[in-house]
Design an enzyme around this catalytic site. Sequence first.
Site, PDB file in Angstrom:
ATOM      1  N   ASP A  75     -20.767 -60.204   9.873  1.00 42.36           N
ATOM      2  CA  ASP A  75     -21.846 -59.228   9.712  1.00 42.36           C
ATOM      3  C   ASP A  75     -21.720 -58.124  10.761  1.00 42.36           C
ATOM      4  O   ASP A  75     -21.021 -58.280  11.773  1.00 42.36           O
ATOM      5  CB  ASP A  75     -23.224 -59.901   9.790  1.00 42.36           C
ATOM      6  CG  ASP A  75     -23.475 -60.607  11.117  1.00 42.36           C
ATOM      7  OD1 ASP A  75     -22.510 -61.102  11.725  1.00 42.36           O
ATOM      8  OD2 ASP A  75     -24.638 -60.659  11.556  1.00 42.36           O
ATOM      9  N   GLU A 141     -24.820 -63.127  13.035  1.00 42.38           N
ATOM     10  CA  GLU A 141     -24.730 -63.093  14.491  1.00 42.38           C
ATOM     11  C   GLU A 141     -25.558 -61.944  15.031  1.00 42.38           C
ATOM     12  O   GLU A 141     -26.238 -62.059  16.040  1.00 42.38           O
ATOM     13  CB  GLU A 141     -23.272 -62.943  14.939  1.00 42.38           C
ATOM     14  CG  GLU A 141     -23.038 -63.326  16.403  1.00 42.38           C
ATOM     15  CD  GLU A 141     -23.249 -62.180  17.379  1.00 42.38           C
ATOM     16  OE1 GLU A 141     -23.415 -62.446  18.572  1.00 42.38           O
ATOM     17  OE2 GLU A 141     -23.265 -61.009  16.960  1.00 42.38           O
TER      18      GLU A 141
HETATM   19 ZN    ZN Z   1     -20.177 -59.168  17.835  1.00 44.71          ZN
END
Ligand code: ZN
Length: 397
Positions: A75, A141
């Site tokens: 992501d 994340e």
């Molecule tokens: Zn990163």
Amino acid sequence: MPGLDPIALAQALIRRRSVTPADDGALGVIEAALAPLGFRCQRLPFAAGGTDDVDNLYARWGDGAPHFCFAGHSDVVPVGDAKGWTTDPFGGELRDDQLWGRGAADMKGAIAAFCAAAERFIARRGRGLRGSISLLITGDEEGPSVNGTRRVVDWLEARGERVDFCIVGEPTNERELGDMAKIGRRGSMNVTLIVQGVQGHVAYPHLADNPVHTLVRMLAALTAATLDEGTEHFQPSSLQVVTIDVGNRATNVIPASAAARFNIRFNDRHSSRSLEAWIRRTLDEAGGRYALDVQVSGEAFLTPPGDASAIVAGAVEQVTGRRPTLSTTGGTSDARFITRVAPVIEFGLVGRTMHKVDERTRVSDIEDLARIYEAMLERFFARAHAGAGAVAGAAAG
Ligand SMILES: [Zn+2]
């Protein structure tokens, strides 16, 4: 060179608009690159009440020990002002020997580099290679990090999967590839402090209890304290007040309550629990009625310099000629979850443009990073097969 081109793979990844929590096919691109190499790919979608569903990928080649794991995230953060970009943020353009686009540095370039490294290493060692290579790629994340690496690590533990060494591909270098690897991170906690008083007229303070005065006294006590002087591997812990909110528009009213928020970045001399206890002691001594809300983003951890850092530093120096600084600076990363199950070190691309407009990375850095990761695999398996035992550098609270 035949086989997997890390630049083309990084371009294909950037062209997937995987802004958290969207995937837009990014994990599928990685899967399509790894499956032909003999990786068994498993999707691990997780959801939790009130949070977004997140897809994750666990791809493993081989079985048994020793087990080398690469962890990362597919992501990316939003592009921000798209008009401020020189190129299409999702175009994956090559221009001036650089690869441009959101995620080029953080960290689609590093994922592509590791895929190429794994392909070359497996091709070279072939059937003679005993052990496992895996990739643990999360789609969460940059977001709340609830259904990403944390859940995947729970899943690995529940299945009894042993990991002997983990490299996280975050962009750790400040200026040049080879500057810096991270062997730990500080912990982080956010605290909201609300002080209750008694509302009243400013001319009659004996009939009121001014919570602003109490709050100021409390914050003075908290900010006057030295949490520690730092350690060999960590900067000193730091408490920073980020806001004080009363919202009182009147000039003649003592308000009923006052609030403040502060963040603590702390090293491995502390835990969030020990700090919360210290906060409460300090506030109790200052006196006054208060309520606390504590949100812990992550505990501090350290993989002490040893075998794991030697594998990383040796591989970096072999390719770049630079011996990386072993640092614990910066924000939190998903390594905070992995440290529970394996020695973990972070090394990736140069982070100068991460999260900014015109994020980009040198094409030659991706090529060099692929060589560095291949050298890490080489050193890890050579060491493990020489019977040197477990890679030292265990989790530290
Ligand atoms: Zn990163």
